[in-house]
Design an enzyme around this catalytic site. Structure first.
Site, PDB file in Angstrom:
ATOM      1  N   SER A 174      -4.611   2.831   3.813  1.00 45.43           N
ATOM      2  CA  SER A 174      -4.929   2.501   2.507  1.00 45.43           C
ATOM      3  C   SER A 174      -5.123   0.649   2.676  1.00 45.43           C
ATOM      4  O   SER A 174      -6.131   0.276   2.135  1.00 45.43           O
ATOM      5  CB  SER A 174      -3.848   2.715   1.541  1.00 45.43           C
ATOM      6  N   LYS A 223       0.856  -1.195  -0.091  1.00 44.08           N
ATOM      7  CA  LYS A 223      -0.043   0.114  -0.119  1.00 44.08           C
ATOM      8  C   LYS A 223       0.749   1.257   0.262  1.00 44.08           C
ATOM      9  O   LYS A 223       0.406   2.344   0.508  1.00 44.08           O
ATOM     10  CB  LYS A 223      -0.856   0.057   1.130  1.00 44.08           C
ATOM     11  N   HIS A 253       7.456  -7.431  -1.965  1.00 40.59           N
ATOM     12  CA  HIS A 253       7.251  -6.801  -0.836  1.00 40.59           C
ATOM     13  C   HIS A 253       8.286  -7.267   0.111  1.00 40.59           C
ATOM     14  O   HIS A 253       8.063  -7.249   1.273  1.00 40.59           O
ATOM     15  CB  HIS A 253       6.033  -7.133  -0.172  1.00 40.59           C
TER      16      HIS A 253
HETATM   17  S1  PPS Z   1      -0.236  -3.163  -3.100  1.00 39.83           S
HETATM   18  O1  PPS Z   1      -1.521  -4.021  -3.031  1.00 39.83           O
HETATM   19  O2  PPS Z   1       0.556  -3.488  -2.024  1.00 39.83           O
HETATM   20  O3  PPS Z   1       0.107  -3.562  -4.352  1.00 39.83           O
HETATM   21  O4  PPS Z   1      -0.848  -1.601  -3.136  1.00 39.83           O
HETATM   22  P1  PPS Z   1      -0.073  -0.501  -3.469  1.00 39.83           P
HETATM   23  O5  PPS Z   1      -0.161  -0.467  -5.128  1.00 39.83           O
HETATM   24  O6  PPS Z   1       1.221  -0.372  -3.140  1.00 39.83           O
HETATM   25  O7  PPS Z   1      -0.899   0.888  -2.942  1.00 39.83           O
HETATM   26  C1  PPS Z   1      -1.992   1.156  -3.405  1.00 39.83           C
HETATM   27  C2  PPS Z   1      -2.248   2.662  -2.989  1.00 39.83           C
HETATM   28  O8  PPS Z   1      -1.718   3.425  -4.028  1.00 39.83           O
HETATM   29  C3  PPS Z   1      -2.699   4.383  -4.646  1.00 39.83           C
HETATM   30  N1  PPS Z   1      -2.364   4.712  -5.793  1.00 39.83           N
HETATM   31  C4  PPS Z   1      -1.832   5.950  -6.538  1.00 39.83           C
HETATM   32  N2  PPS Z   1      -1.669   7.138  -5.904  1.00 39.83           N
HETATM   33  C5  PPS Z   1      -1.524   8.063  -6.600  1.00 39.83           C
HETATM   34  N3  PPS Z   1      -1.234   8.032  -7.829  1.00 39.83           N
HETATM   35  C6  PPS Z   1      -1.421   7.099  -8.548  1.00 39.83           C
HETATM   36  N4  PPS Z   1      -1.210   6.821  -9.771  1.00 39.83           N
HETATM   37  C7  PPS Z   1      -1.717   5.670  -7.843  1.00 39.83           C
HETATM   38  N5  PPS Z   1      -1.920   4.539  -8.165  1.00 39.83           N
HETATM   39  C8  PPS Z   1      -2.097   3.484  -7.053  1.00 39.83           C
HETATM   40  C9  PPS Z   1      -3.642   3.736  -4.413  1.00 39.83           C
HETATM   41  O9  PPS Z   1      -4.883   4.254  -4.773  1.00 39.83           O
HETATM   42  C10 PPS Z   1      -3.649   2.987  -3.006  1.00 39.83           C
HETATM   43  O10 PPS Z   1      -3.903   4.202  -2.234  1.00 39.83           O
HETATM   44  P2  PPS Z   1      -5.191   4.644  -1.278  1.00 39.83           P
HETATM   45  O11 PPS Z   1      -4.819   5.562  -0.421  1.00 39.83           O
HETATM   46  O12 PPS Z   1      -5.838   3.507  -0.857  1.00 39.83           O
HETATM   47  O13 PPS Z   1      -5.867   5.310  -2.457  1.00 39.83           O
END
Ligand code: PPS
Length: 284
Positions: free
Chosen positions: A128, A43, A98
């Site tokens: 998140s 996340k 991870h």
């Molecule tokens: S995972 O399951 O570990 O692979 O998740 P991960 O991709 O690390 O994290 C998911 C959060 O990243 C946000 N996200 C983004 N934020 C900003 N810009 C872009 N382009 C973007 N893409 C993914 C996603 O919405 C999750 O955060 P939250 O706060 O829940 O919205």
């Protein structure tokens, strides 16, 4: 306590799609000079950075040609179909994982392959995470107070956030590693793309950089089936319910979740655990 988690050498993994055979043989995982590893705590912007890297590396991805999904171009090491053979993949190979620093393939410490560690302020990571797990199976809690406890005890995929980031940071001299912050990407996406290109020795034209920036925004990714995981929720995460992987993608959403008291408790733990830690965080 939670049948969604499997503990392997002291770290929790999600049991959906986990390839234990790969994990068990990770030490001997053959590393090539031009491999690139994205490392994240869950996340923290994993999928976002996967998309950025795809756009930087593959012209057809930038041009929207071909329908290979980001997750196929940049596979997870530990969450992969049973029969995957990474040795057969052409160079340059891009991976995401991870894993904590101590599970890293031995060969990565020759400083040839490159590592990019993406981190995010842990209050937003926690929120998140909470929402993501709520979308999952019945084993997840929908009680935020309860989840905060699990998060602060490391009873989640990736185990304790503090250990993950500190482990990687404190061993950074072993690796050819670049740290990059979610909030920095959010506030200056173009600058972040350029920083990454520089680290990777990639020279993109002005136009190509524009294309990367355009397609790596939250809005664009949310609507791009190659980038947003929506077709993969079931096969990849075992999510049964309908929903979207993309949620808010903002900085500071923790303020909409944590009470003043919870925040104070979090800050106290943060200050103790992260004392003298040199990386700065952006909280809003
Ligand atoms: S995972 O399951 O570990 O692979 O998740 P991960 O991709 O690390 O994290 C998911 C959060 O990243 C946000 N996200 C983004 N934020 C900003 N810009 C872009 N382009 C973007 N893409 C993914 C996603 O919405 C999750 O955060 P939250 O706060 O829940 O919205």
């Amino acid at each position: 306590t939670n049948n969604f988690l499997i503990k392997f050498k002291g770290c929790y993994f999600a049991n959906t799609q986990l390839n234990l055979e790969i994990l068990e043989n990770l030490d001997d995982f053959e590393i090539r000079d031009d491999d690139v590893f994205i490392i994240t705590y869950p996340k923290s912007g994993t999928v976002w950075f996967q998309q950025m890297l795809c756009l930087i590396y593959f012209e057809e991805h930038r041009k929207g040609i071909g329908d290979l999904e980001t997750v196929e171009r940049i596979p997870f090491i530990e969450y992969s179909p049973q029969k995957v053979d990474f040795a057969e993949k052409p160079s340059p190979r891009l991976f995401v994982t991870h894993i904590p620093y101590y599970l890293v393939p031995r060969g990565l410490k020759n400083k040839k392959a490159k590592v990019i560690y993406i981190y995010r302020n842990p209050k937003d990571v926690m929120c998140s995470f909470f929402h993501f797990l709520k979308k999952l199976t019945a084993s997840a809690t929908d009680n935020f107070v309860e989840f905060m406890k699990l998060f602060l005890e490391g009873e989640v995929v990736g185990s304790l956030w503090f250990d993950h980031i500190k482990g990687w940071y404190e061993h950074k001299s072993l690796f050819n590693i670049q740290f990059l912050m979610y909030e920095e990407m959010k506030k200056d996406l173009r600058g972040s793309v350029l920083k990454v290109c520089k680290f990777l020795g990639k020279e993109l034209s002005e136009e190509d950089v524009d294309a990367v920036v355009r397609q790596a925004t939250f809005e664009n990714m949310k609507n791009d089936p190659r980038a947003n995981y929506d077709n993969k929720l079931k096969t990849f995460f075992g999510i049964q319910k309908k929903g979207h992987f993309f949620r808010k993608g903002t900085i500071g959403d923790w303020k909409n979740h944590m009470t003043a008291e919870q925040n104070e408790k979090f800050d106290m733990i943060f200050q103790t655990k992260m004392k003298d830690f040199p990386l700065k965080f952006i909280w809003d």
